[in-house]
Design a protein around this motif. Sequence first.
Motif, PDB file in Angstrom:
ATOM      1  N   LEU A   1      24.241 -32.909 -39.318  1.00 49.49           N
ATOM      2  CA  LEU A   1      24.434 -33.002 -37.875  1.00 49.49           C
ATOM      3  C   LEU A   1      23.907 -34.342 -37.371  1.00 49.49           C
ATOM      4  CD1 LEU A   1      23.297 -29.404 -36.864  1.00 49.49           C
ATOM      5  CD2 LEU A   1      25.634 -30.289 -36.871  1.00 49.49           C
ATOM      6  N   PRO A   2      24.366 -34.790 -36.213  1.00 50.68           N
ATOM      7  CA  PRO A   2      23.827 -36.038 -35.648  1.00 50.68           C
ATOM      8  C   PRO A   2      22.371 -35.839 -35.240  1.00 50.68           C
ATOM      9  CG  PRO A   2      25.275 -34.941 -34.080  1.00 50.68           C
ATOM     10  CD  PRO A   2      25.410 -34.201 -35.376  1.00 50.68           C
ATOM     11  N   PRO A   3      21.639 -36.930 -35.043  1.00 55.45           N
ATOM     12  CA  PRO A   3      20.229 -36.792 -34.632  1.00 55.45           C
ATOM     13  C   PRO A   3      20.090 -35.937 -33.372  1.00 55.45           C
ATOM     14  CG  PRO A   3      20.731 -39.061 -35.211  1.00 55.45           C
ATOM     15  CD  PRO A   3      22.039 -38.331 -35.188  1.00 55.45           C
ATOM     16  N   ALA A   4      19.042 -35.145 -33.343  1.00 53.25           N
ATOM     17  CA  ALA A   4      18.776 -34.282 -32.183  1.00 53.25           C
ATOM     18  C   ALA A   4      18.201 -35.108 -31.040  1.00 53.25           C
ATOM     19  CB  ALA A   4      17.791 -33.180 -32.575  1.00 53.25           C
ATOM     20  N   PRO A   5      18.308 -34.604 -29.808  1.00 53.30           N
ATOM     21  CA  PRO A   5      17.682 -35.304 -28.676  1.00 53.30           C
ATOM     22  C   PRO A   5      16.201 -35.565 -28.955  1.00 53.30           C
ATOM     23  CG  PRO A   5      19.080 -33.537 -27.886  1.00 53.30           C
ATOM     24  CD  PRO A   5      19.018 -33.390 -29.378  1.00 53.30           C
ATOM     25  N   GLY A   6      15.781 -36.790 -28.728  1.00 52.42           N
ATOM     26  CA  GLY A   6      14.392 -37.171 -28.963  1.00 52.42           C
ATOM     27  C   GLY A   6      14.183 -37.920 -30.260  1.00 52.42           C
ATOM     28  N   ALA A   7      15.158 -37.815 -31.188  1.00 54.95           N
ATOM     29  CA  ALA A   7      15.000 -38.479 -32.485  1.00 54.95           C
ATOM     30  C   ALA A   7      15.023 -39.992 -32.355  1.00 54.95           C
ATOM     31  CB  ALA A   7      16.093 -38.012 -33.448  1.00 54.95           C
ATOM     32  N   ASP A   8      15.611 -40.507 -31.279  1.00 56.50           N
ATOM     33  CA  ASP A   8      15.620 -41.953 -31.080  1.00 56.50           C
ATOM     34  C   ASP A   8      14.236 -42.485 -30.725  1.00 56.50           C
ATOM     35  OD1 ASP A   8      15.754 -40.543 -28.664  1.00 56.50           O
ATOM     36  OD2 ASP A   8      16.684 -42.217 -27.614  1.00 56.50           O
TER      37      ASP A   8
ATOM     38  N   ALA B   1       6.750 -26.093 -35.648  1.00 54.84           N
ATOM     39  CA  ALA B   1       7.044 -24.680 -35.379  1.00 54.84           C
ATOM     40  C   ALA B   1       5.849 -23.990 -34.722  1.00 54.84           C
ATOM     41  CB  ALA B   1       7.422 -23.965 -36.679  1.00 54.84           C
ATOM     42  N   ALA B   2       4.651 -24.279 -35.213  1.00 58.84           N
ATOM     43  CA  ALA B   2       3.449 -23.669 -34.625  1.00 58.84           C
ATOM     44  C   ALA B   2       3.285 -24.116 -33.181  1.00 58.84           C
ATOM     45  CB  ALA B   2       2.218 -24.047 -35.452  1.00 58.84           C
ATOM     46  N   HIS B   3       3.543 -25.389 -32.917  1.00 57.12           N
ATOM     47  CA  HIS B   3       3.424 -25.908 -31.553  1.00 57.12           C
ATOM     48  C   HIS B   3       4.428 -25.225 -30.630  1.00 57.12           C
ATOM     49  CE1 HIS B   3       2.536 -28.835 -28.396  1.00 57.12           C
ATOM     50  NE2 HIS B   3       3.849 -28.890 -28.190  1.00 57.12           N
ATOM     51  N   VAL B   4       5.665 -25.102 -31.083  1.00 52.64           N
ATOM     52  CA  VAL B   4       6.714 -24.468 -30.278  1.00 52.64           C
ATOM     53  C   VAL B   4       6.374 -23.008 -30.004  1.00 52.64           C
ATOM     54  CG1 VAL B   4       9.128 -23.700 -30.341  1.00 52.64           C
ATOM     55  CG2 VAL B   4       8.551 -26.049 -30.984  1.00 52.64           C
TER      56      VAL B   4
ATOM     57  N   ASP C   1       5.163 -31.171 -24.612  1.00 48.22           N
ATOM     58  CA  ASP C   1       5.587 -29.963 -23.877  1.00 48.22           C
ATOM     59  C   ASP C   1       7.088 -29.740 -23.942  1.00 48.22           C
ATOM     60  OD1 ASP C   1       2.992 -29.432 -23.189  1.00 48.22           O
ATOM     61  OD2 ASP C   1       3.138 -30.348 -21.195  1.00 48.22           O
ATOM     62  N   ARG C   2       7.838 -30.774 -24.350  1.00 48.57           N
ATOM     63  CA  ARG C   2       9.294 -30.633 -24.411  1.00 48.57           C
ATOM     64  C   ARG C   2       9.817 -30.455 -25.827  1.00 48.57           C
ATOM     65  NH1 ARG C   2      10.919 -35.596 -20.556  1.00 48.57           N
ATOM     66  NH2 ARG C   2       9.941 -36.605 -22.311  1.00 48.57           N
ATOM     67  N   LEU C   3       8.903 -30.429 -26.804  1.00 44.96           N
ATOM     68  CA  LEU C   3       9.300 -30.149 -28.180  1.00 44.96           C
ATOM     69  C   LEU C   3       9.777 -28.705 -28.252  1.00 44.96           C
ATOM     70  CD1 LEU C   3       9.460 -31.050 -31.175  1.00 44.96           C
ATOM     71  CD2 LEU C   3       7.088 -30.267 -31.417  1.00 44.96           C
TER      72      LEU C   3
ATOM     73  N   VAL D   1      13.623 -32.632 -28.723  1.00 50.71           N
ATOM     74  CA  VAL D   1      12.818 -32.846 -27.522  1.00 50.71           C
ATOM     75  C   VAL D   1      13.769 -32.655 -26.348  1.00 50.71           C
ATOM     76  CG1 VAL D   1      11.524 -34.525 -26.149  1.00 50.71           C
ATOM     77  CG2 VAL D   1      11.173 -34.404 -28.626  1.00 50.71           C
ATOM     78  N   ARG D   2      13.504 -31.657 -25.527  1.00 55.42           N
ATOM     79  CA  ARG D   2      14.392 -31.385 -24.389  1.00 55.42           C
ATOM     80  C   ARG D   2      14.400 -32.594 -23.459  1.00 55.42           C
ATOM     81  NH1 ARG D   2      11.333 -26.872 -24.458  1.00 55.42           N
ATOM     82  NH2 ARG D   2      10.351 -27.428 -22.496  1.00 55.42           N
ATOM     83  N   THR D   3      15.587 -33.019 -23.088  1.00 59.80           N
ATOM     84  CA  THR D   3      15.710 -34.192 -22.225  1.00 59.80           C
ATOM     85  C   THR D   3      15.912 -33.814 -20.768  1.00 59.80           C
ATOM     86  OG1 THR D   3      18.070 -34.275 -22.753  1.00 59.80           O
ATOM     87  CG2 THR D   3      16.600 -35.693 -24.042  1.00 59.80           C
ATOM     88  N   HIS D   4      16.473 -32.662 -20.509  1.00 60.68           N
ATOM     89  CA  HIS D   4      16.678 -32.231 -19.131  1.00 60.68           C
ATOM     90  C   HIS D   4      16.918 -30.722 -19.096  1.00 60.68           C
ATOM     91  CE1 HIS D   4      20.579 -32.213 -20.752  1.00 60.68           C
ATOM     92  NE2 HIS D   4      21.230 -32.980 -19.904  1.00 60.68           N
ATOM     93  N   GLY D   5      16.599 -30.135 -17.976  1.00 58.36           N
ATOM     94  CA  GLY D   5      16.861 -28.716 -17.785  1.00 58.36           C
ATOM     95  C   GLY D   5      16.259 -27.852 -18.872  1.00 58.36           C
ATOM     96  N   ARG D   6      16.992 -26.808 -19.216  1.00 62.18           N
ATOM     97  CA  ARG D   6      16.493 -25.854 -20.197  1.00 62.18           C
ATOM     98  C   ARG D   6      17.279 -25.919 -21.494  1.00 62.18           C
ATOM     99  NH1 ARG D   6      15.730 -20.138 -17.397  1.00 62.18           N
ATOM    100  NH2 ARG D   6      14.956 -19.767 -19.499  1.00 62.18           N
ATOM    101  N   ARG D   7      17.977 -27.016 -21.698  1.00 62.81           N
ATOM    102  CA  ARG D   7      18.780 -27.137 -22.912  1.00 62.81           C
ATOM    103  C   ARG D   7      17.910 -26.948 -24.151  1.00 62.81           C
ATOM    104  NH1 ARG D   7      22.099 -32.423 -25.122  1.00 62.81           N
ATOM    105  NH2 ARG D   7      22.356 -31.628 -27.219  1.00 62.81           N
TER     106      ARG D   7
END
Length: 200
Positions: free
Chosen positions: A11-18, A83-86, A153-155, A168-174
Amino acid sequence: MKETERVDVALPPAPGADRHLSLDFADSVATLPGDQGYDLLAVPDSAVRWLADHDLAQPDVEMHAVCAQRMRTLREHVRALFAAHVEGIVPPDRSVRALNEALTRVPAVPTLAWDAAQGAHRVQPHPTSQAVDHAFALLAADAADLLTGPDADRLAACGAPSCDRFLVRTHGRRHWCSTRCGDRVRAARARRSSTTEHVK
């Protein structure tokens, strides 16, 4: 399954991987629907390619099978910490120790060098024999920064069924890591809604 087949379905990099190499590192292995998946660090050649693609090592760096295994083991510990943090639980002690060991295995700060051409200057010592350890230290430092920094907090874990990647969530509740996972979530919701309408 051949290594190239595993890489092709990545899959392409997830949000936050940049912004966080450690996020892309954690997501370099994934489980996908239909008993599919991939491991971009499965063999030494693919592990070196991953490091080179992320500017963590030269493409010609020598990596033995044992180093690739160490890289996969570090990834398991990073994933356990994420995973523990989430989940809001205390991570395994062994994972914290492994991250700290990777952080301290090589010099973390540039040392002083002096030569006729450049005079006094700072260099980051990581000869070929330490190139892999140096990459591990950078990945571990990034993971520690992610877990303790403003993005902590967005991980999140991907919310799509059967996906075990992080983002890493970039906006809303995605809560999904890719368009592919988001489409699967929306399609499943549409099917449930359609079934509910037919039942009424």
